[in-house]
Design an enzyme around this catalytic site. Structure first.
Site, PDB file in Angstrom:
ATOM      1  N   GLU A 104       0.892  -1.163   0.000  1.00  0.00           N
ATOM      2  CA  GLU A 104       0.000   0.000   0.000  1.00  0.00           C
ATOM      3  C   GLU A 104       0.924   1.205   0.000  1.00  0.00           C
ATOM      4  O   GLU A 104       1.654   1.449   0.954  1.00  0.00           O
ATOM      5  CB  GLU A 104      -0.916  -0.021   1.232  1.00  0.00           C
ATOM      6  CG  GLU A 104      -2.041   1.006   1.160  1.00  0.00           C
ATOM      7  CD  GLU A 104      -1.715   2.284   1.904  1.00  0.00           C
ATOM      8  OE1 GLU A 104      -1.395   3.290   1.214  1.00  0.00           O
ATOM      9  OE2 GLU A 104      -1.759   2.294   3.138  1.00  0.00           O
ATOM     10  N   CYS A 138      -1.970   8.385   4.281  1.00  0.00           N
ATOM     11  CA  CYS A 138      -2.039   8.006   2.869  1.00  0.00           C
ATOM     12  C   CYS A 138      -3.410   8.293   2.273  1.00  0.00           C
ATOM     13  O   CYS A 138      -3.549   8.440   1.063  1.00  0.00           O
ATOM     14  CB  CYS A 138      -1.683   6.538   2.687  1.00  0.00           C
ATOM     15  SG  CYS A 138      -2.592   5.425   3.767  1.00  0.00           S
TER      16      CYS A 138
END
Length: 354
Positions: A104, A138
């Protein structure tokens, strides 16, 4: 690895029977260490998860290249993950198994508003989604698209709400934003702000200042960009800076296409509208632009167990951390068949004349 992933990254493989090596981010060693101590206090046996603070170079040299490496569970920058993938490819013949690569990585998360959007929730989503945790998530909102017809009131409320945010010591409970995590992050944010200040394509709606005299403080900054492909609209910043492009109301389809294609990332995104047909249209247009999609909500704050998290394109492998989908990645399936009436025949029935 990022703070949001410290629980899942080393524990998911361990839960299903693997030994894990846990390399914390150099800027998050202390918090990761305390979590490791908590796992031990809860009864984690020694040697199941091994906490190994080290440089990325050492991790690559001794772990990623090791023949027994069975998988790599990563949260971090796109560049680092790509370099690991490349290294694995170069060493593919030496591994005992084909390593599972789960990552990720970066994001350029968006909020896209329609002219039927409720103004106050939209403004709240932009402010909170962009500036909580100093934008160092994020999933943080990093770009927004607002129609021209509602921009004047949105701009006014953004200025008012951003002005109320207290930036300072996190030990004071009314502080909304603290310093960014380190000097490198400060310099990155400073660079984007300075270039925007010098560019005829940009104007500041809020913020645009910084101070490193004591700590690395960047004020919550909103940049209005005249083009949707200006650098701060397409590149990941990972700081308290959000860029906004104001589009003409009759350019909805065109602007949706730009939102989808201007950035290589596809992590999180949100749309704001009250017209149900428009919501369906926008969701369809942006279905590949994010792995986690929100309707009339900010683009951050996924709840483990309820909203599997992850993104595709340059944002990672979209293996949905925190769910069974991710856990399966760390299991090597073994199928067993037992026959209780084994056949002694050799020829098949179709081979015999009737």
């Amino acid at each position: 690895m990022a703070h949001t992933s410290i629980i899942n990254l080393p524990t998911a493989p361990a839960i299903v029977g693997n030994v894990a090596l846990w390399k914390p981010s150099r800027t998050a060693v202390l918090s990761n260490y305390y979590y490791m101590k908590l796992l031990q206090w809860c009864g984690l046996p020694a040697g199941v998860i091994n906490f190994v603070p080290c440089t990325g170079v050492d991790m690559s040299k001794y772990v990623v290249s090791h023949p027994k490496m069975a998988g790599f569970h990563f949260t971090g920058s796109t560049g680092v993950f790509q370099s690991v993938w490349k290294q694995v490819g170069e060493n593919i013949a030496s591994y005992a198994n084909y390593p599972r690569l789960v990552g990720e990585t970066g994001g350029k998360d968006f909020i896209f508003a329609h002219n039927t959007a409720d103004i106050e929730p939209l403004v709240a989503a932009i402010v909170r989604g962009s500036f909580e945790y100093q934008g160092q998530k994020c999933s943080a909102c990093s770009r927004a698209f607002v129609p021209a017809s509602i921009w004047p009131v949105v701009e006014k409320r953004l200025k008012e709400q951003t002005a109320t945010l207290k930036v300072g010591d996190v030990q004071e409970f009314d502080t909304f934003m603290a310093a960014v995590i380190d000097k490198a992050s400060f310099e990155t944010c400073k660079g984007y702000i300075d270039r925007a200040a010098a560019s005829p394509e940009c104007e500041f709606v809020a913020g645009g200042t910084y101070d490193d005299s004591k700590g690395w403080f960047v004020q919550p900054t909103i940049i209005r960009c005249k083009t949707p492909t200006y650098e701060s609209m397409v590149k990941e910043i990972f700081g308290p800076i959000v860029s906004i492009y104001v589009y003409e109301d009759d350019k909805l389809d065109e602007t949706l296409a730009i939102c989808d294609s201007a950035s290589p990332y596809a992590l999180t995104g949100a749309i704001f509208a009250q017209d149900r047909e428009v919501i369906v249209k926008m969701e369809k247009a942006l279905r590949n632009a994010s792995g986690n999609f929100y309707i009339n909500d900010k683009c951050t704050g996924a709840v483990v167990g309820q909203q599997p998290f992850g993104g595709a394109r340059a944002s990672g492998t979209n293996d949905k951390a925190g769910t069974a989908l991710n856990m399966i990645r760390w299991v090597s399936a073994h199928t067993v068949k037992e026959s209780f009436c084994p056949s002694s025949a050799i020829a098949y029935p179709y081979m015999t004349e009737a």
